[in-house]
Enzyme design. Sequence first.
Site, PDB file in Angstrom:
ATOM      1  N   ARG A   1     -11.069  -0.455  13.813  1.00  0.00           N
ATOM      2  CA  ARG A   1     -10.900   0.358  12.612  1.00  0.00           C
ATOM      3  C   ARG A   1     -11.452  -0.286  11.695  1.00  0.00           C
ATOM      4  O   ARG A   1     -12.778  -0.271  11.755  1.00  0.00           O
ATOM      5  CB  ARG A   1      -9.265   0.519  12.271  1.00  0.00           C
ATOM      6  CG  ARG A   1      -8.845   1.506  11.484  1.00  0.00           C
ATOM      7  CD  ARG A   1      -7.263   1.378  11.371  1.00  0.00           C
ATOM      8  NE  ARG A   1      -6.718   0.397  10.819  1.00  0.00           N
ATOM      9  CZ  ARG A   1      -5.548  -0.014  10.228  1.00  0.00           C
ATOM     10  NH1 ARG A   1      -4.643   1.062  10.651  1.00  0.00           N
ATOM     11  NH2 ARG A   1      -5.057  -1.221   9.730  1.00  0.00           N
TER      12      ARG A   1
ATOM     13  N   LYS B   1       0.914  -1.172   0.089  1.00  0.00           N
ATOM     14  CA  LYS B   1      -0.151  -0.034   0.165  1.00  0.00           C
ATOM     15  C   LYS B   1       0.708   1.225  -0.027  1.00  0.00           C
ATOM     16  O   LYS B   1       2.238   1.021   0.289  1.00  0.00           O
ATOM     17  CB  LYS B   1      -0.960  -0.033   1.408  1.00  0.00           C
ATOM     18  CG  LYS B   1       0.038   0.060   2.483  1.00  0.00           C
ATOM     19  CD  LYS B   1      -1.001  -0.220   3.561  1.00  0.00           C
ATOM     20  CE  LYS B   1      -0.354  -0.425   4.908  1.00  0.00           C
ATOM     21  NZ  LYS B   1      -1.249  -0.913   6.113  1.00  0.00           N
TER      22      LYS B   1
ATOM     23  N   TYR C   1      20.699  27.981   8.099  1.00  0.00           N
ATOM     24  CA  TYR C   1      19.929  28.685   8.921  1.00  0.00           C
ATOM     25  C   TYR C   1      20.006  28.750  10.268  1.00  0.00           C
ATOM     26  O   TYR C   1      20.509  27.687  10.846  1.00  0.00           O
ATOM     27  CB  TYR C   1      18.272  28.070   8.663  1.00  0.00           C
ATOM     28  CG  TYR C   1      17.547  28.385   7.464  1.00  0.00           C
ATOM     29  CD1 TYR C   1      17.593  29.749   7.096  1.00  0.00           C
ATOM     30  CD2 TYR C   1      17.376  27.583   6.560  1.00  0.00           C
ATOM     31  CE1 TYR C   1      16.961  29.926   5.856  1.00  0.00           C
ATOM     32  CE2 TYR C   1      16.858  27.841   5.259  1.00  0.00           C
ATOM     33  CZ  TYR C   1      16.769  29.043   4.779  1.00  0.00           C
ATOM     34  OH  TYR C   1      16.162  29.537   3.581  1.00  0.00           O
TER      35      TYR C   1
ATOM     36  N   MET D   1      15.172  23.160   3.272  1.00  0.00           N
ATOM     37  CA  MET D   1      14.182  22.388   2.526  1.00  0.00           C
ATOM     38  C   MET D   1      14.778  21.614   1.378  1.00  0.00           C
ATOM     39  O   MET D   1      14.286  20.362   0.997  1.00  0.00           O
ATOM     40  CB  MET D   1      13.245  23.513   1.877  1.00  0.00           C
ATOM     41  CG  MET D   1      11.874  22.948   1.264  1.00  0.00           C
ATOM     42  SD  MET D   1      10.795  24.084   0.684  1.00  0.00           S
ATOM     43  CE  MET D   1      10.050  24.913   2.168  1.00  0.00           C
TER      44      MET D   1
END
Length: 356
Positions: A141, A49, A257, A305
């Site tokens: 579930r 999955k 940063y 990022m």
Amino acid sequence: MRRDRRGTGSATVDPGPPLRLLLDSAALAANWRHVAALGAPAACGAVVKADAFGLGAPEVVARLATAGCRDFYVATWAEAAALDPLPPGATLCVLHGVRTADMSAAAASPARPILGSPEQVARWRSTGRACDVMVDTGMSRLGLTPAQATSGLLDGLCIDTLMSHLACADAPDHPMNARQRAAFVAIAARIPARRRSLANSAGIWLGPAYHFDLTRPGLALYGGTPAPHARGLAPVAAFAAELVQVRHVDAGATVGYGATFTAPAPMRVGVLNLGYADGLLHPLGPATVAHAGATACAIVGRVSMDLTCVDLTHADAREGDWLTLPLDLAAAARATGLLQYEILTGLGRRLERVWR
Ligand SMILES: *Cc1c(COP(=O)(O)O)cnc(C)c1O
């Protein structure tokens, strides 16, 4: 040179992205064989999955089918369609069952649903086709309640596999495990099915009492550590990224940063085309080492990022060279507070998946 971007044979050639997920076919197959041997004589399936936890479902299915796996699991019919055509002899099951809107896709698909509610049972019954059935034994579930499952609702259905799912298999001493197993045995005694299945990856390590006829590992196949005592699994995925540039950094200058790193001496810093948007989450920085050939290079400063800086002072590496960064899922989960599953499924789509 890789692909011709226009498909016309013109001179414009796509060099491919400057960042890759290196995927180890031999490790994937070895992990499957390892869990299959642990669970034997039960058959061993593979849960693919979420695009095989982000690694690439078609590629994983092809490799595991070659290794001998026959039972594959996806979450949705769209995921099932993406695996068409299946390797010869393979079967595919859809964990979320079947919605009304899925019925035409399901009719055209070789996959079978894992029915988990009275509504789904009613919907599928009209097809006359085989199915799997999920019973809920404590997860609350997906799945029929034990009362629903034994109410006659399933009479006359052709059930291949009756299954349930463990909530706490990663905690071997948790009382839920034995409770869920006992509930499953009781229900299975009353419902005719060709096979019974309970264990996910961690459930396989709970021992033979949990294996039944078929196990359903996911995480273990992809190099995760499903339970504290699980051993013998190899990493499948590692990062590789190109150096966008290499720069000289003076003693006393800071990197990145927040200016969290100050060069203690003059250094060479490489800037990798890889960042947290790709799944190299910033808390992984301190524990991750990039490899330039045989030289280990520490990450310096905070991961950004799209970029990550590494210390190349002792490495022979230049702009355009590739570095590799191993991914230890268990360590990454500890460092981030995330699940190993989240680390895997969060690997970015910019990474070109490259199987070796
Ligand atoms: C996701 C899933 C699995 C696989 O679980 P892992 O912990 O990754 O081994 C097995 N069975 C069901 C029902 C699942 O939803």
